[in-house]
Design an enzyme around this catalytic site. Structure first.
Site, short mmCIF file in Angstrom:
data_model
loop_
_atom_site.label_atom_id
_atom_site.label_comp_id
_atom_site.label_asym_id
_atom_site.label_seq_id
_atom_site.Cartn_x
_atom_site.Cartn_y
_atom_site.Cartn_z
CG ASP A 507 -2.06 0.95 1.33
OD1 ASP A 507 -2.12 1.40 0.44
OD2 ASP A 507 -2.61 0.76 2.39
CD GLU A 510 -0.47 5.55 -3.49
OE1 GLU A 510 -1.06 4.36 -3.84
OE2 GLU A 510 -0.19 5.66 -2.48
CG ASP A 583 -8.13 4.36 0.28
OD1 ASP A 583 -7.76 3.39 0.82
OD2 ASP A 583 -7.39 5.35 0.86
#
Length: 916
Positions: A507, A510, A583
């Protein structure tokens, strides 16, 4: 030595951010840049067609065929400090590669432009075809790309078109509107010029100055264009972003960002970026891929955007803009859209073949509190007779957000916890994020600091940003040496408490930086080779995903297939595992948007994807949660997940009736696991996605082109979700000329028309296509592992010719032995009242063998005359009865379809069953 602590006020502000409620973290438009706040985008977007002051021209005398068979030339303009070098190469069967970079042989700038490494397959260059010498007439050069395609290059100004050789019809064109601009690198900053860019409280020093690239690409013969994930939309096709009739003028943004509670309808970029677009219309499919990891903005231009009073019918113009990098672009042409996808996969790689368990149902939450909570959830699944395969742990399982550790106060015996799950055939996944806690006592941080493995800031110091652990640094995953180091951390010796049934979730890759510009790393941070972060930003998560998958591969000594879920993606991510859509929020619009999002990912190579069931943020009303399970059971990646501030929402917490509905949805997925696994095998060899837009199977049916509510699972199953609260009826379009059979009861529906259907609470509309055979397993166990030796059911849906066919792929579900021939691949063909099993596995793959004693215990034939009473099995001349049976074995199902009971033929054998 660690840097001095942040000022107390800033630390307090960041702590409040970390502890904020989901509502406080909702997406705020002003926290992220729009095109007008992004200078390279604003500059490119304001240019009118053919208005550049320095349009590039091809020097005719420079055109040549190189020794390796590519076409090279020089592009220049008198005002430029140095020319550009163009290279064209052909890849079989119908792909063109265009590469353009600056000529550094003279007037060399301090830095060179970045070419994205380790994304394309390593043999791409060696597969290039030898181009023939171009024919040049009147400033236009033509070269054959293939037997039916030509490449036409106009010299002044430079323009490139891929066209059909016979008719001369254009398919794809580059710079046909004169918008190709390639800002040259400068040796130094001109006096009085400002290179810095400011956004909110952040300053980008931009020490290398402007270096953006922009150009137009036209898709001829296209009714719609698709792709360029990741953004949220309830539309499958890409909407025009500029031109007549466009109210909100913002391009599609490709810039990987950690976006809380993203909007369900927006061109704004999310967690991943894949700069690949597909154009499709009747009889024409094409694709364009730009290998560039810098921020990208892409306009889809409405007809008349250029002021033309009339436009070419079936042409869609697009404008591509990137902050940095080079032109390394691929043009793909196919007779149908699957051909285009296969060509894209031929350069970026096929999706990895998952383990069997990964295709089943996953249960996740931020966070399951402790070992007692884990054991309670696991036992409750068994108590309520609901199968599942994987239980997940989020960041709270670690010791103070130090990855590769356990909080021993809540998880004192992680190996024993995993063993108890494994005894039931279940697995566990733990989270490993890229931010490393800056703690002098944390061994990962100690090593990374000592070895100089962190990304550097613009001043050359280890970059220090804030994420879940607080002060954090980020390993430079662009460096292969550092990726190898990271991969070693997954060994059992280094990751204490891990076992062979523990897998990984990436997770925040990015990368997410809570106090960084736009919640990410500054663009002027420095990576391996003195590369700025702006140049590779969109590939950072890809490299992290790669390193993690390599770590699990090394842990298993190359024998076990890894399972790694990643949030950030780039082109090629399909080679390393699954992804999810991030999300999302608990509302009906997000449920509806999940279908185009997953379909778009599949079109761009990422077939193993899904959305969080029930959504990450918010508390779904029970009916929404049920509908999400019913839709999500068809996602390629099937996982429930929730934020820690939400109410617990395991399937048994909403009353007996809703528990039964969610149990039924999950069981449908488990019954279809043989079909899904077979589709994943197809995807791993061809790239054709598991979950598909209708038009991928019906490319000439215009009614399917922008249908984002219904979808295909493989070639055989069509499903459509229920996306509105209290919906009483739904219109379902069933394409093609053949019948479709209701998956629940076998009722036939005519193809080529829309059907208004009454909505039932117990399922969503789902159908099997006439002419197909779907393999199932109908005995329900605790997990997919416990189903391995169970018998199969074949569901045959006859078409108007009384025929059907389908496939079944089986291997050991976990190892790479299939690459050496250890698998079963059968084709089932029904024709002339005979069902035949044919081996379609090639016999030259290797010496390993896989076998199974599994048999087929039921054969359901939809569309067969009810007069059939018996079947003869050959060889052996064995007679078995045919009588009416139910479509499914769920309680209350009526006997409606002719069923061959207990033929007990082995799936590994050749045989024929004749309906008498």
């Amino acid at each position: 030595m660690d840097p001095p602590p942040l000022p107390r006020a800033l630390r307090l502000a960041l702590l409040l951010l970390l502890l904020a409620s989901p509502a406080a973290l909702a997406w705020k438009k002003d926290e992220f840049r729009n095109c007008n706040q992004t200078p390279f985008c604003k500059r490119a977007r304001t240019r009118a067609p053919h208005s550049l002051d320095a349009p590039l021209s091809l020097a005719a005398g420079s055109l040549a065929v190189s020794s390796e068979g590519s076409l090279t030339a020089e592009l220049s303009h008198p005002s430029r400090p140095r020319p550009l070098i163009l290279r064209l190469s052909a890849l079989p069967p119908h792909a063109l590669r265009l590469q353009i970079d600056e000529d550094y042989s003279t007037n060399t700038p301090p830095n060179r432009r970045f070419h994205v490494p380790d994304v394309l397959l390593p043999d791409v260059d060696s597969r290039a075809l030898h181009l023939s010498k171009p024919k040049t007439v009147g400033g236009v050069s033509t070269v054959a790309l293939s037997s039916d395609l030509d490449v036409v290059v106009k010299h002044d100004p430079f323009e490139l078109t891929v066209r059909r050789a016979g008719s001369g019809e254009p398919v794809l064109s580059f710079n046909s509107h004169g918008l190709f601009d390639f800002e040259p690198l400068q040796e130094s900053k001109p006096e009085g010029e400002t290179w810095e860019e400011n956004f909110r409280s952040h300053t980008d020093t931009r020490p290398r100055g402007p270096q953006s690239i922009s150009f137009d690409v036209s898709f001829h013969g296209a009714d719609f264009v698709y792709g360029i994930p990741e953004h949220a939309s309830t539309s499958l096709a890409l909407h025009p972003t500029r031109g007549p009739g466009v109210e909100e003028s913002e391009p599609y943004r490709l810039f990987n960002l950690d976006v809380f509670e993203y909007l369900h309808e927006s061109p704004f970029g999310l967690y991943g970026s894949i700069p690949f677009m597909i154009g499709h219309g009747p009889g024409s499919s094409s694709g364009f891929f730009w290998l560039n990891a810098a921020e990208m903005q892409i306009d889809v231009l409405a007809p008349g955007w250029d002021g033309a009073t009339s436009t070419e019918n079936g042409r869609i113009d697009t404008l591509w803009m990137a902050e940095a990098g080079v032109v390394d672009a691929f043009f793909f042409v196919g007779s149908e859209p699957k051909d285009v996808i296969k060509q894209y996969i031929s350069v970026t790689g096929a999706p990895s073949m998952p383990q069997q368990f990964a295709v089943a149902y996953h249960q996740c939450r931020w966070n399951y509190r402790d070992e007692e909570d884990v054991a309670g959830v696991d036992a409750a699944f068994d108590e309520h007779d609901i199968p599942y395969d994987v239980l997940w742990l989020d960041i709270e399982h670690t010791d103070g957000k130090r990855y590769f550790t356990w909080d021993r106060s809540t998880f004192p015996n992680p190996e024993e916890m995993q063993r108890k799950l494994a005894d039931k055939g279940r697995k566990m996944v733990t989270i490993v994020d890229p931010h490393v806690k800056r703690d002098s006592g944390y061994h990962i941080h100690q090593e990374a600091t000592a070895k100089g493995y962190y990304v550097k800031d613009a001043r050359g110091n280890d970059y220090d940003g804030w994420c879940w652990p607080g002060s954090s640094s980020y390993p430079d995953m662009s460096n292969p040496e550092i990726r190898d180091w990271w991969a070693d951390k997954f060994s059992y010796q280094n990751y204490k408490g891990s076992t062979p049934t523990l897998y990984t979730w990436n997770d925040m890759n990015e990368p997410s930086v809570f106090n960084g510009p736009e919640v990410t790393m500054p663009r002027d941070a420095i990576h391996n080779g003195d590369v700025e972060h702006r140049e590779l930003h969109n590939a950072y998560g890809y490299y992290f995903h790669m390193a993690t998958a390599d770590g699990l591969l090394k842990r298993g000594e190359g024998k076990d297939r890894p399972f790694v879920l990643s949030r950030a993606i780039f082109a090629g991510s399909q080679r390393y595992g699954a992804i999810w859509t991030g999300d999302n929020s608990a509302d009906w619009d997000h449920l509806k948007a999940s279908i185009p999002m997953v379909l778009t990912l599949g079109l761009t190579g990422i077939t193993f994807s899904g959305a969080d069931i029930g959504a990450f943020f918010g508390n779904p009303e029970p009916d929404l949660l049920v509908r999400w399970y019913q839709v999500g059971a068809f996602y390629p990646f099937f996982r429930a997940h929730a934020h820690h501030d939400t109410k617990r929402r395991e399937p048994w917490l909403f009353g007996e009736r809703r528990t039964a509905l969610m149990r039924e949805a999950i069981r449908i997925r488990y019954s279809l696991l043989p079909y899904y696994y077979t589709l994943f095998q197809e995807a791993s060899t061809t790239g054709v996605p598991v979950m598909r837009p209708l038009w991928l199977e019906f490319p000439d049916d215009k009614e399917t082109y922008n249908n984002g509510e219904a979808f295909m699972v493989g070639p055989s199953i069509l499903a459509q979700g229920i996306y509105e609260e209290g919906q009483k009826s739904v219109s379902v379009y069933l394409p093609g000329k053949e019948l479709w059979y209701d998956l629940r009861n076998g009722s036939p529906y005519k193809g080529g028309v829309s059907h208004k259907l009454q909505v039932s609470e117990d399922s969503i509309p789902s159908f099997q296509r006439a002419g197909t055979i779907v393999p199932r397993k109908d005995r329900f166990r605790r997990s997919s592992t416990q189903m391995v030796n169970d018998p199969y059911t074949l569901v045959i849906a006859l078409n108007s010719s009384g025929s059907a066919e389908g496939e079944l792929y089986v291997d050991d579900g976990k190892s790479y032995d299939y690459q050496q021939g250890a698998f079963i691949h059968r084709r089932f063909v029904f024709a002339n009242n005979n069902l035949t099993s044919i081996n379609i596995a090639p016999d030259n793959l290797g010496k390993k063998v896989f076998s199974t004693e599994c048999v087929i215990e039921r054969i359901i034939v939809l569309g067969l005359s009810s007069g059939a009473k018996k079947a003869i099995i050959e060889p052996g001349n064995q007679e078995v009865e045919i009588d009416l049976g139910p479509i499914s074995l769920r309680s209350g199902s009526r006997s409606v379809a002719p069923t061959v009971r207990r033929p007990n033929v082995r799936v590994v054998d050749d045989w024929t069953i004749r309906i008498a």
